[in-house]
Design an enzyme around this catalytic site. Structure first.
Site, PDB file in Angstrom:
ATOM      1  N   LEU A 107       0.825  -1.208   0.000  1.00 22.41           N
ATOM      2  CA  LEU A 107       0.000   0.000   0.000  1.00 22.41           C
ATOM      3  C   LEU A 107       0.857   1.255   0.000  1.00 22.41           C
ATOM      4  O   LEU A 107       0.446   2.291  -0.515  1.00 22.41           O
ATOM      5  CB  LEU A 107      -0.921   0.004   1.227  1.00 22.41           C
ATOM      6  CG  LEU A 107      -1.992  -1.086   1.267  1.00 22.41           C
ATOM      7  CD1 LEU A 107      -2.754  -1.020   2.579  1.00 22.41           C
ATOM      8  CD2 LEU A 107      -2.945  -0.953   0.103  1.00 22.41           C
ATOM      9  N   GLY A 108       2.026   1.174   0.609  1.00 24.46           N
ATOM     10  CA  GLY A 108       2.887   2.349   0.655  1.00 24.46           C
ATOM     11  C   GLY A 108       4.076   2.138   1.549  1.00 24.46           C
ATOM     12  O   GLY A 108       4.188   1.133   2.247  1.00 24.46           O
ATOM     13  N   LYS A 109       4.993   3.091   1.520  1.00 25.09           N
ATOM     14  CA  LYS A 109       6.200   3.055   2.331  1.00 25.09           C
ATOM     15  C   LYS A 109       6.367   4.396   3.023  1.00 25.09           C
ATOM     16  O   LYS A 109       5.921   5.426   2.528  1.00 25.09           O
ATOM     17  CB  LYS A 109       7.437   2.774   1.467  1.00 25.09           C
ATOM     18  CG  LYS A 109       7.384   1.455   0.715  1.00 25.09           C
ATOM     19  CD  LYS A 109       8.631   1.266  -0.123  1.00 25.09           C
ATOM     20  CE  LYS A 109       8.564  -0.045  -0.899  1.00 25.09           C
ATOM     21  NZ  LYS A 109       9.776  -0.248  -1.736  1.00 25.09           N
TER      22      LYS A 109
ATOM     23  N   GLY B  80       8.675   6.378   6.720  1.00 26.44           N
ATOM     24  CA  GLY B  80       9.760   6.263   7.681  1.00 26.44           C
ATOM     25  C   GLY B  80       9.541   5.203   8.732  1.00 26.44           C
ATOM     26  O   GLY B  80      10.460   4.890   9.483  1.00 26.44           O
TER      27      GLY B  80
ATOM     28  N   GLY C 138       8.368   2.040   7.921  1.00 27.62           N
ATOM     29  CA  GLY C 138       8.263   0.744   7.293  1.00 27.62           C
ATOM     30  C   GLY C 138       7.242   0.685   6.169  1.00 27.62           C
ATOM     31  O   GLY C 138       6.654   1.681   5.757  1.00 27.62           O
TER      32      GLY C 138
ATOM     33  N   ASP D 174       0.668  12.515  17.017  1.00 25.90           N
ATOM     34  CA  ASP D 174       0.880  12.630  15.573  1.00 25.90           C
ATOM     35  C   ASP D 174      -0.448  12.708  14.819  1.00 25.90           C
ATOM     36  O   ASP D 174      -0.666  11.996  13.845  1.00 25.90           O
ATOM     37  CB  ASP D 174       1.717  11.470  15.059  1.00 25.90           C
ATOM     38  CG  ASP D 174       2.347  11.783  13.708  1.00 25.90           C
ATOM     39  OD1 ASP D 174       2.725  12.949  13.481  1.00 25.90           O
ATOM     40  OD2 ASP D 174       2.440  10.876  12.878  1.00 25.90           O
TER      41      ASP D 174
END
Length: 778
Positions: free
Chosen positions: A452-454, A456, A458, A576
């Site tokens: 799905l994505g990368k 910072g 993982g 966050d």
């Protein structure tokens, strides 16, 4: 003539004719005879080959075939490839062998609808390490010989959700390497065998949902000190709760729905503060101790025990039942110390006796204070410390420097060598945090996975399980081997949080070289993608209207308010909050993601770019900020994170930094819940304006909160602030826009004291459309 006649007759009888024709016929006859004998020889050779092949199946394969014969119904034909003609069973469905060997190490056949008995032939598998037959229809008793020659190596035994019955065999004490035992939801009867105390490496012991009776064996608490989860619920256990359970280190202890009597031992307060305890639906009595882990439980943990009294229950204790306030007053106000009694017999005056009693009390108080101080020093010493590079805020684990030595700090020597702990940790086990999780590690590894994505923190995958269920799997770092206990503490804390507007953490996987977090998969991507990165192929491909935006804002506010409220005195902080960490489900409800992720990533040996956190930071404390490079369920992760403040001439404002409040730039400033309120205010401004939190204007760069505040102060038309896609609705809904904008401006006040609580901000958003005076918290 006679001889000639007889000779011809003889030739005819033998099938031989006179002349060339007779010779040819004889040759053909002999050729057929040779071919026939060759065919018979070939068939004989094939038969011999089959027999030899069958006899070539090793003894472990024969043991598995005995198991197959005991299966009466296999509706999915799972065992159809278990054939006697194979030389080895290593390629059979559900069978795994050791690397480079033909020795069976794992049998994994969960949820296959198999009906039958479990045969003792499985005890002949000399290297069996994992037996996983849960969620089938196996019946009958558990054979004592099942724990035969394979017993010393067996680490995992999953037989839950079957129809097994009979007593638990005493031979369970052979399972000296066993780490995970789950035989819950069967029909086992009789006592819990005390021999289970020999399984000293157990991490999970789940016996709930059976018909076990009798007392809980003494000594389990002292022997099974590695346990993380213990479930004896929904049986018919009687007697009292063993006081030595206070020696356990469990994070989940469930003794509910039994017939236990007596008082709750005060020693259970020694369990980890984050432990989840359940004593409900028993016959327990007396005051509830209010120490340690016991003080952190909700009323439901003690409900349906008519004899229990005291907080957190509404039933008050009688004066005679009130719990003792502590060891310092154990003698009671009317009971003089032994020294005072002796002195009184010696004829001392009342003043002398009072002085002695006061002196004794002060001495005991000093001892208690010193002991508590030492315990706190020891706790601080045991926390792994982090080092952070100066300048760019990057953090790096200090484990390599600290974990290989032993110190003596404070009053107690503290060993930093994690080798003993690592020996007790099953590497490569999937730990479920929710009873609704039905898949196991094998199914997860077999699932079709899509990146799905990368970011910072993982890579995030979407995994499609066998029954069409989708989960999101986040891969963390490959280090942190000595941080398992802290990682487990944090992940259990996050896993407890359940709310319709929060993405649930369902399970995790820990091994030396692999750490995974398994979440609910949220299909419609992130709010950031819906606002700033729409494409025709996006889950949300059209601009959001006002009703959808308001619904998302209200849902996110409810979720964050719940996070702030559910921590109680611990004051949980997300740290966050941003639009890429707010996901949208199939109903376009907001779901807050990545709660506690930065802390888990650090403990897993990864690195997260963040403002410098305080030493020993945890999700459950309001420590220094720790940013998460959030990939919202793997969709639309943001860029690098830096500190908020005026940009340098050669540096752009980081989008993530724009969510940080002004106090984030102060050195050693601890994150508070007002930090989250500010971040939420920025998200609300994103929803209203459709703009990125870091704005790139013609003359300068400015964060969104500052730009909106200046625009409002300059009394510019609201159309300059609002998203252009909302302009068509402004004539009818301007008052609602203004109310939402006012809430966002209050949440982004530069001073933390001027921001509302998240609960108040959520309540105000729920009242949008009405005239509402928003009161700022004190």
């Amino acid at each position: 003539m006679e001889d000639s006649s007889s000779s011809s007759s003889w030739r005819r009888d033998r099938g031989v004719s006179d002349g060339p024709a007779g010779v040819q016929k004889q040759v053909r006859h002999q050729r057929r005879a040779r071919i026939g004998s060759g065919c018979w020889g070939l068939l004989l050779a094939l038969l011999v080959t089959m027999i030899c092949g069958a006899s070539g199946l090793n003894s472990e394969g024969l043991a598995l075939l005995a198991f197959k014969r005991a299966v009466l119904d296999d509706p999915r034909q799972t065992l159809s490839d278990w054939n006697q003609g194979d030389a080895t069973p290593c390629n059979w469905t559900g069978i795994s062998c050791g690397a480079g060997s033909q020795s069976v190490e794992q049998i994994s056949l969960p949820r296959k609808r198999l009906l039958g008995r479990i045969v003792d032939d499985l005890g002949n598998l000399t290297n069996l390490r994992r037996l996983n037959l849960h969620d089938n229809a196996f019946f009958g008793s558990l054979p004592a010989d099942l724990f035969g020659s394979s017993a010393p190596l067996l680490k995992t035994l999953f037989l839950h959700n079957n129809n097994l019955s009979g007593p638990l065999p005493a031979s369970i004490d052979r399972l000296v390497a066993l780490q995970h035992l789950d035989i819950s939801n069967n029909g086992f009867v009789g006592d819990i065998p005390p021999q289970i105390a020999a399984c000293t490496r157990l991490l999970t012991l789940l016996l709930g949902g059976n018909d076990l009776s009798g007392p809980i064996p003494e000594g389990l608490g002292s022997a099974l000190t590695s346990l993380r989860s213990l479930d004896f619920s929904s049986n018919r256990l009687s007697g009292t709760i063993p006081p030595d359970f206070g020696n356990l280190t469990v994070l989940q202890l469930n003794l509910s729905s039994n017939q236990l009597q007596g008082a709750i031992p005060a020693s259970l307060g020694n369990l980890p503060d984050s432990a989840s305890l359940d004593f409900s639906s028993n016959n327990l009595s007396g005051p509830i101790p209010r120490d340690g882990a016991l003080a952190n439980q909700s009323p439901s943990a003690f409900s349906n025990n008519p004899g229990l009294c005291g907080a957190p229950l509404a039933t008050a204790c009688a004066p005679s039942e009130a719990p003792s306030p502590g060891a310092a007053s154990a003698l009671g106000p009317s009971s003089p110390s032994p020294a005072a009694v002796t002195m009184r017999k010696a004829g001392l005056s009342t003043k002398a006796l009072i002085a002695i009693v006061v002196g004794d009390s002060v001495g005991i108080l000093v001892i208690v204070i010193v002991f508590v101080y030492c315990l706190r020093r020891r706790s601080n010493c045991q926390k792994p410390k982090k080092r952070y590079e100066n300048g760019n805020g990057n953090n790096s684990s200090d484990n390599s420097a600290s974990n290989s030595q032993s110190w003596g700090l404070g009053c107690f020597p503290v060993s930093k060598d994690g080798s003993e702990a690592s020996e007790k940790i099953e590497q490569g086990e999937l730990t479920r945090l929710d009873s609704d999780v039905k898949f196991d590690l094998e199914e997860l590894l077999r699932a079709s996975a899509y990146v799905l994505g990368k970011s910072g923190v993982g890579i995030v995958y979407k995994a499609l399980l066998e029954e069409g269920v989708a989960v999101a799997v986040r891969r963390l770092g490959e280090g942190g081997a000595n941080s398992f206990k802290e990682f487990e503490h944090e992940v259990q804390l996050v896993g407890k949080i359940r709310h319709p507007n929060i993405v649930s953490l369902r399970a995790y996987y820990w091994a030396v070289d692999e750490k995974l977090l398994i979440y609910d998969f949220i299909p419609n991507g992130s709010l950031a993608q819906a606002l700033h990165a729409r494409t025709p192929d996006s889950p949300v491909s059209t601009p959001l209207n006002w009703a959808e935006r308001l619904k998302i804002a209200q849902g996110a506010a409810r979720g964050l308010a719940y996070i702030h409220a559910c921590g109680g005195k611990h004051k949980l902080v997300h740290r966050d909050i941003k639009s890429s960490n707010i996901l949208l489900d199939v109903d376009m409800e907001a779901r807050i993601s990545d709660l506690g992720l930065a802390r888990l990533q650090n403990l897993a040996g990864g690195s997260v770019i963040a403002p410098k956190p305080a030493e020993g930071e945890s999700l459950s404390t309001s420590s220094a900020p720790s940013s998460i490079q959030g990939l919202s369920g793997g969709l639309g992760g943001s860029g690098g994170v830096g500190r908020r403040g005026p940009p340098a001439s050669d540096q752009r404002i980081s989008p993530s930094a724009s969510y940080y409040p002004p106090e984030a730039s102060e050195a050693k400033k601890k994150a508070t819940q007002k930090w989250d309120v500010y971040s939420f205010g920025v998200v609300l401004l994103e929803i209203l304006t459709g703009r990125s939190p870091a704005m790139h204007l013609a003359s300068a760069e400015m964060d969104l909160a500052t730009w909106v505040r200046e625009t409002v102060e300059e009394r510019k038309p609201i159309s300059e602030v609002l998203d252009i896609h909302l302009c068509a609705e402004i004539s009818k809904l301007e008052s609602e826009f203004m109310e939402a904008l006012q809430i966002a401006l209050l949440c982004t006040e530069p001073s933390p004291e001027q921001r509302p609580t998240m609960g108040l901000a959520s309540h105000s958003l729920e009242q949008i459309g009405r005239k509402l005076e928003i009161c700022v918290s004190e």
